[in-house]
Design an enzyme around this catalytic site. Sequence first.
Site, PDB file in Angstrom:
ATOM      1  N   LYS A   1       3.619   9.928   8.317  1.00 44.77           N
ATOM      2  CA  LYS A   1       3.245   9.374   9.614  1.00 44.77           C
ATOM      3  C   LYS A   1       4.050   9.897  10.805  1.00 44.77           C
ATOM      4  O   LYS A   1       3.742  10.950  11.340  1.00 44.77           O
ATOM      5  CB  LYS A   1       3.296   7.843   9.555  1.00 44.77           C
ATOM      6  CG  LYS A   1       2.198   7.255   8.651  1.00 44.77           C
ATOM      7  CD  LYS A   1       2.002   5.795   8.904  1.00 44.77           C
ATOM      8  CE  LYS A   1       1.164   5.090   7.845  1.00 44.77           C
ATOM      9  NZ  LYS A   1      -0.267   5.280   7.972  1.00 44.77           N
TER      10      LYS A   1
ATOM     11  N   TYR B   1       0.870  -1.178   0.000  1.00 43.88           N
ATOM     12  CA  TYR B   1       0.000   0.000   0.000  1.00 43.88           C
ATOM     13  C   TYR B   1       0.904   1.224   0.000  1.00 43.88           C
ATOM     14  O   TYR B   1       1.805   1.331   0.842  1.00 43.88           O
ATOM     15  CB  TYR B   1      -0.908   0.017   1.235  1.00 43.88           C
ATOM     16  CG  TYR B   1      -1.800   1.245   1.265  1.00 43.88           C
ATOM     17  CD1 TYR B   1      -2.883   1.354   0.403  1.00 43.88           C
ATOM     18  CD2 TYR B   1      -1.533   2.310   2.118  1.00 43.88           C
ATOM     19  CE1 TYR B   1      -3.688   2.489   0.386  1.00 43.88           C
ATOM     20  CE2 TYR B   1      -2.329   3.456   2.116  1.00 43.88           C
ATOM     21  CZ  TYR B   1      -3.405   3.538   1.250  1.00 43.88           C
ATOM     22  OH  TYR B   1      -4.193   4.658   1.242  1.00 43.88           O
TER      23      TYR B   1
ATOM     24  N   ASP C   1       9.634   3.374   0.119  1.00 40.62           N
ATOM     25  CA  ASP C   1       8.515   4.043   0.769  1.00 40.62           C
ATOM     26  C   ASP C   1       8.621   3.737   2.266  1.00 40.62           C
ATOM     27  O   ASP C   1       8.255   2.663   2.729  1.00 40.62           O
ATOM     28  CB  ASP C   1       7.188   3.547   0.189  1.00 40.62           C
ATOM     29  CG  ASP C   1       5.996   4.213   0.870  1.00 40.62           C
ATOM     30  OD1 ASP C   1       6.213   5.047   1.767  1.00 40.62           O
ATOM     31  OD2 ASP C   1       4.854   3.882   0.505  1.00 40.62           O
TER      32      ASP C   1
HETATM   33  N1  PMP Z   1       2.875   4.435   2.107  1.00 43.20           N
HETATM   34  C1  PMP Z   1       2.758   3.520   3.089  1.00 43.20           C
HETATM   35  C2  PMP Z   1       3.794   2.442   3.213  1.00 43.20           C
HETATM   36  C3  PMP Z   1       1.702   3.599   3.998  1.00 43.20           C
HETATM   37  O1  PMP Z   1       1.599   2.690   4.980  1.00 43.20           O
HETATM   38  C4  PMP Z   1       0.770   4.650   3.872  1.00 43.20           C
HETATM   39  C5  PMP Z   1      -0.393   4.810   4.849  1.00 43.20           C
HETATM   40  N2  PMP Z   1      -0.781   3.684   5.535  1.00 43.20           N
HETATM   41  C6  PMP Z   1       0.922   5.571   2.833  1.00 43.20           C
HETATM   42  C7  PMP Z   1       1.995   5.442   1.965  1.00 43.20           C
HETATM   43  C8  PMP Z   1      -0.048   6.700   2.647  1.00 43.20           C
HETATM   44  O2  PMP Z   1       0.087   7.622   3.673  1.00 43.20           O
HETATM   45  P1  PMP Z   1      -1.094   8.639   4.018  1.00 43.20           P
HETATM   46  O3  PMP Z   1      -2.195   7.826   4.619  1.00 43.20           O
HETATM   47  O4  PMP Z   1      -0.466   9.616   4.964  1.00 43.20           O
HETATM   48  O5  PMP Z   1      -1.504   9.295   2.741  1.00 43.20           O
END
Ligand code: PMP
Length: 407
Positions: free
Chosen positions: A258, A148, A230
């Site tokens: 985050k 994700y 990521d």
């Molecule tokens: N990349 C990863 C690995 C994530 O876990 C998440 C959110 N769970 C995101 C991107 C997207 O982040 P956001 O919810 O702040 O848009």
Amino acid sequence: MSELAELNERTPGSAELFRRAGRVMPGGVPSSFQLREPWPIYLVRGDGPRVWDVDGNEYLDFHNGFGSMVQGHAHPAIGAAVADRYAQGTHFGAPTEGAVVVAEELARRFGLPRWRFTNSGTESTMGAIRIARGLTGRNDVVRMAGSYHGHHDTAMVGSSAGIPASVVEQVHTVPFNDADALERIVERRAPACVIMEPAMTHGGFVPPEEGYLEAVREVTRRDGVVLIFDEVKTGLTIAAGGGVERFGVRPDVVTLAKALGGGLPSGAIGMTSEVARVVEDGSVPQLGTFNGNPLGMAAARANLIEVLTPDAYERLESLGERLRAGCDAVLADHGRAVALGSKGCLRFERPPDPELIWLRAMNRGIYMTRGRGYEWTLSVAHTEETVDRYVELVGELTPRSSDSVRA
Ligand code: PMP
């Protein structure tokens, strides 16, 4: 009484708020990640390792805002920095020193020299992918099965209606920990980038196998493919410098969000100087009204410099190890636990219903990420005692074949 009936009985205030919320927000929630039947549990307060719901039920928090609150709730150092910044103005749409300090600290931690800011993980991965496409002049994107990376079009292929077919065709998926599969797709498609978590927190928390990330680095470098780690979840949580530090492999781009903002919306994109060239020369503008917002930067600065110190990482590591070892012991033959820094996960031989785990945890005052009930994020506010409470819960969860959620 069933676990579900018990939680329903304890949360009438949430039921009441849900009736109002459902009239003005689809599903009564601001994000679909928060949907829950028969109603979501609405929270009012957090302090250190604890949160409270609108009915006054107290929980030890192992969800920690989808892994964002590694510093614990209402940390006084972050509160002071935010209050101080607020009194001096919160937003100018002009650069401030706070952004410089945060960029310097991230450059130090991740070994990448250039940083830009965003307001979420989605914006970070969206920007990173566009930068990779702009740099290489290619369109295709490779990602890992079960991953994700946020909710923009390229990241949501396969998970949402409304994605144009032309975007779907550009996204290719390979299994994590399979360097041969990656090499084949890279040779066949010549993608702009590979986007991946260095340890998969999605799809069951899987660390990289020995030599895998090095092989990924080698294949991507050879074919001029931008390697994006990521680290929205792993950055700042599994080590000060995330997976880059923990596994010793340096990508071309790192995406963060985050845990960066100390609880405020904040994200970042880290780049090599070569990648940053397309941002510097204006061929890929990296934009955003609130990028580097002074309030977010003040929170991030206090978070990185005052809270998430080397001592804090040592503490997260030792609490994580205590939790892992405790869970391993009570799981015995039924499974085992995996931990990296503040993050960890249970692996069962015969996994019990995740909804049952979540309900049981809630009824015993332990707040877990719903739907991902086997995973935890610790904060620096956790203690040996709070960690041991979770181990006790896991002892109770040791699967019995008759278990099911009784409605
Ligand atoms: N990349 C990863 C690995 C994530 O876990 C998440 C959110 N769970 C995101 C991107 C997207 O982040 P956001 O919810 O702040 O848009």
